[in-house]
Design a protein around this motif. Structure first.
Motif, PDB file in Angstrom:
ATOM      1  N   ASP A 437       0.832  -1.203   0.000  1.00  0.00           N
ATOM      2  CA  ASP A 437       0.000   0.000   0.000  1.00  0.00           C
ATOM      3  C   ASP A 437       0.865   1.251   0.000  1.00  0.00           C
ATOM      4  N   SER A 438       0.446   2.265  -0.727  1.00  0.00           N
ATOM      5  CA  SER A 438       1.127   3.567  -0.703  1.00  0.00           C
ATOM      6  C   SER A 438       0.210   4.607  -0.058  1.00  0.00           C
ATOM      7  N   TRP A 444      -4.325   5.012   2.839  1.00  0.00           N
ATOM      8  CA  TRP A 444      -3.508   3.984   2.198  1.00  0.00           C
ATOM      9  C   TRP A 444      -4.243   3.425   0.990  1.00  0.00           C
ATOM     10  N   VAL A 445      -3.527   3.280  -0.116  1.00  0.00           N
ATOM     11  CA  VAL A 445      -4.095   2.759  -1.361  1.00  0.00           C
ATOM     12  C   VAL A 445      -3.278   1.535  -1.782  1.00  0.00           C
ATOM     13  N   THR A 446      -3.960   0.431  -2.070  1.00  0.00           N
ATOM     14  CA  THR A 446      -3.254  -0.803  -2.447  1.00  0.00           C
ATOM     15  C   THR A 446      -2.681  -0.689  -3.860  1.00  0.00           C
ATOM     16  N   ASN A 447      -1.369  -0.867  -3.964  1.00  0.00           N
ATOM     17  CA  ASN A 447      -0.691  -0.825  -5.267  1.00  0.00           C
ATOM     18  C   ASN A 447      -0.588  -2.197  -5.911  1.00  0.00           C
ATOM     19  N   ALA A 448      -0.326  -3.233  -5.106  1.00  0.00           N
ATOM     20  CA  ALA A 448      -0.111  -4.568  -5.667  1.00  0.00           C
ATOM     21  C   ALA A 448      -0.409  -5.615  -4.604  1.00  0.00           C
ATOM     22  N   THR A 449      -0.813  -6.796  -5.070  1.00  0.00           N
ATOM     23  CA  THR A 449      -1.018  -7.956  -4.203  1.00  0.00           C
ATOM     24  C   THR A 449      -0.212  -9.116  -4.767  1.00  0.00           C
ATOM     25  N   TYR A 469       5.478   3.329   2.485  1.00  0.00           N
ATOM     26  CA  TYR A 469       4.670   2.186   2.067  1.00  0.00           C
ATOM     27  C   TYR A 469       4.295   1.343   3.277  1.00  0.00           C
ATOM     28  N   ARG A 470       3.131   0.698   3.180  1.00  0.00           N
ATOM     29  CA  ARG A 470       2.695  -0.270   4.191  1.00  0.00           C
ATOM     30  C   ARG A 470       2.639  -1.647   3.525  1.00  0.00           C
TER      31      ARG A 470
END
Length: 680
Positions: A437-438, A444-449, A469-470
């Protein structure tokens, strides 16, 4: 590892997994086989001519375009419309703008393996007692599964009432055999084939009438094309479709093959392996006298869909199969590494040595431990299965423990490496899913999984320098239960550039050069390039270079002098990183000239390409007068040495494990024992 561009290679396979070449209708001295639905496959005498016809067929086919498609195509028996790839393969057209690749198969053996081969006692019991409980029934529309299709030419009788129960039973037997063979390696590691089931728990079989194929007999490209037009998805390099298809086509193949299974030449171990995506086809034709499905042929073809067997794997034939006796995937296919031994495995196994394509518990450091292994839980097309998951009829609904104390272990300009303590589960193994997450200034917005992480660390890459980042980590067990998440927050660095993490400094092929290469550095802004220097041990003199690439060959080096290479990153703003120095010391040794009588240069050894495979090159060269042996070096166009076969006395050799599509240079040097060498 040999990951290739996204193109598929169908394997044409004969009786009891003996592959057959698709016969070219236009090959010299040969007419179309014209097989009808009641005809038998090619007899051994006719099939013996197939390798020569394959070579003629490839030469006659139009070449593919630079973009990897067929501008024009010609018809090939058993495959359909095709053109010739740059790698010497058939590219088969299955739909407008959609093609798949095949090497065309190999001539079938004059003798075929008996279908009633001996098995391990538990495997034989599993085959004999197979029923609907031996497959993994799935219900969700997004669940990965293999769907059974009975396809037949519309001008022939619909035998679904006869074939459907046999096709269903063949799937049960194939799945039961895989499960028993998996448990023979690890008693707690069951594996079953997932499929769609009806309300009574029986595998569903769908009957589909296809238009008759001109010329008689089955054609792989036409079968796939027609099913695609009826709503069955065709494969792409990364299709998200959860569907794959196991098809019995109720007519022989035009080429005499028993089946065709699509396959990617990709041995990377991670879940993004091309063989791990959906929309693949495995076809068995009515090749035998009884004209019914056979579980071992079905398993052979669907195993190709899952990625068995990579050319670089131990005991590989170099043609999509293996060399170990009565293995489901082995036979003498004539591949570049074919050395089939009928006695290597006297019982029919699913990976005879447990070292080529299937082992749920590969030994640490073994090839399957670090390459594509269809027994791994990473393979989405076999379901892990264990009796403990349904103890006393109670399903496993208990989640693993939460990952322990994740922390940022390594900080880079554009990457963060996170580690955590392992989760545990009472009934099965676990893997992990991570979310990156960024922070957008307010949330927080999820960038990738990233899913199916096998270890307890993750490197998140392609991040922004100087940003926060989280990373959230959760564990999953083999029953699909997911733990609570643990998380950690970290920020990428924004300081000076970072040097490359590694430098490779092999010795050049002539012993007087160092073709150095290095990994990428990073910087807060853009990376301009690199300073690369060669330092001689014991001498402060440096040879400096300013580069925009990541390779440099140092030449004219002193024989017997030891050198190290060091590299630093140069940012676009002029900032430089600290130096990264190679840990390898390279000591060149120039080749001495023999000045004795009869010495001097030997005649040049003239080398030529004999055979080109997808990941292999076979060369031959003319004898060179008084040469006692040869030095043979294969190198890339950038100068990096790939192989060296010193002292070979054979006028020919095969290099394997190469990268498809890469350009290589061959150097053959004659030798007089310890004397002078000619230069080719």
């Amino acid at each position: 590892m040999s990951r290739v561009p996204p193109v598929l290679m169908p394997f044409a396979c004969l009786v009891a997994m003996v592959c057959a070449l698709a016969v070219p209708a236009f090959a010299a001295g040969h007419a179309s086989t014209g097989l009808g639905a009641g005809d038998a496959p090619l007899d051994p005498a006719a099939a013996a001519q197939l390798p020569e016809m394959q070579e003629e067929a490839l030469e006659a086919l139009p070449a593919e375009t630079a973009a990897g498609s067929c501008r024009t195509a010609a018809r090939v028996d058993g495959l359909g419309l095709a053109c010739r790839t740059d790698d010497g393969l058939f590219r088969v057209v299955v739909a407008p703008g959609v093609t798949v690749e095949t090497h065309g198969g190999d001539a079938p053996a004059t003798e075929v393996r008996e279908l009633d081969a001996a098995h391990l006692p538990n495997s034989q019991a599993a085959i004999d007692g197979a029923d609907a409980s031996d497959v993994a029934c799935v219900a969700g529309v997004n669940d990965k599964r293999v769907e059974l299709i009975y396809a037949y030419p519309s001008d022939k009788a619909n035998r679904v009432g006869t074939i459907a129960p046999l096709l269903r039973q063949g799937l049960y037997q194939a799945s039961a055999f895989v499960d028993a063979e998996s448990r023979a390696r690890d008693s707690n590691a069951g594996r079953r084939i997932p499929t769609q089931c009806d309300g009574g728990g029986a595998a569903i079989v769908t009957a589909v009438a296809l238009d008759p194929i001109g010329g008689g007999g089955g054609v792989f490209g036409s079968i796939v094309s027609q099913l695609t037009s009826r709503g069955y998805p065709v494969s792409t390099s990364s299709s998200a479709s959860p569907r794959r298809f196991m098809i019995f086509y109720d007519a022989p193949s035009q080429s005499g093959a028993a089946g065709v299974g699509q396959f990617y030449a990709d041995d990377d171990a991670d879940a993004s392996n091309y063989n791990n995506f959906g929309a693949r086809y495995a076809v068995e034709f009515a090749w035998s006298g009884d004209r019914v499905p056979h579980w071992d042929v079905m398993l052979h073809e669907t195993s190709h869909n899952m990625g068995a067997i990579a050319d670089a794997a131990p005991d590989s034939s170099g043609g999509g199969h293996c060399n170990d006796g009565l293995d489901i995937m082995c036979y003498a296919d004539g591949g570049s590494s074919s050395s089939y031994s009928s006695g290597a495995c006297a019982q029919e196994r699913f990976d005879c040595g447990g070292d080529s394509y299937f082992n749920p518990a590969p030994a640490p450091g073994s090839w399957l431990a670090s390459h594509w292994n269809i027994a791994s839980t990473t393979n989405a097309w076999l379901r892990p299965w264990d009796a403990g998951w349904n103890d006393g009829g109670v399903p496993d609904v208990d989640a693993p423990t939460t990952p322990v104390s994740p922390q940022v272990a390594v900080v880079g300009h554009t990457s963060l490496t996170v580690t955590w303590g392992a989760s545990v589960d009472a009934r099965s193994a676990v893997d992990y899913v991570a979310s990156v997450d960024s922070w957008n200034g307010s949330a927080w917005v999820t960038n990738a999984t990233i899913e199916q992480i096998q270890g307890t660390s993750l490197e998140a890459t392609a991040l922004v320098s100087g940003a926060s980042y989280r990373i959230r980590i959760a564990a999953r067990d083999e029953a699909g239960n997911q733990s609570a998440e643990a998380s950690v927050i970290g920020a990428t660095s924004s300081g000076p550039p970072e040097p490359p993490t590694s430098i490779a400094v092999p010795l050049g092929p002539n012993g007087d050069t160092i073709p150095a290469t290095w990994s990428a550095g990073s910087a807060s802004g853009a990376v301009y390039g690199y300073d690369a220097e060669l330092r001689s041990i014991g001498d402060s003199t440096l040879v400096a270079r300013r580069l925009t690439g990541r390779a440099l060959t140092f030449t004219n080096l002193a024989s017997g002098t030891s050198y190290r290479v060091r590299v630093r990153t140069v940012a676009e703003n002029g900032d430089v990183s600290v130096w990264r120095t190679s840990t390898t010391v390279v000591t060149p040794g120039k080749l001495a000239e023999d000045t004795t009588v009869g010495g001097g240069e030997l005649p040049v050894a003239t080398a030529s390409l004999v055979r080109r495979g997808f990941t292999t090159l076979t060369f031959g060269w003319a004898s060179s007068g008084e040469a006692a042996s040869y030095d043979v070096v294969l190198s890339t166009s950038s100068g990096a040495q790939v192989k060296r076969l010193a002292g070979t006395t054979l006028a020919g050799g095969t290099f394997a494990g190469l990268v498809p599509g890469r350009t290589y240079q061959l150097q053959v040097t004659p030798r007089r024992g310890e004397g002078a060498r000619g230069v080719s």
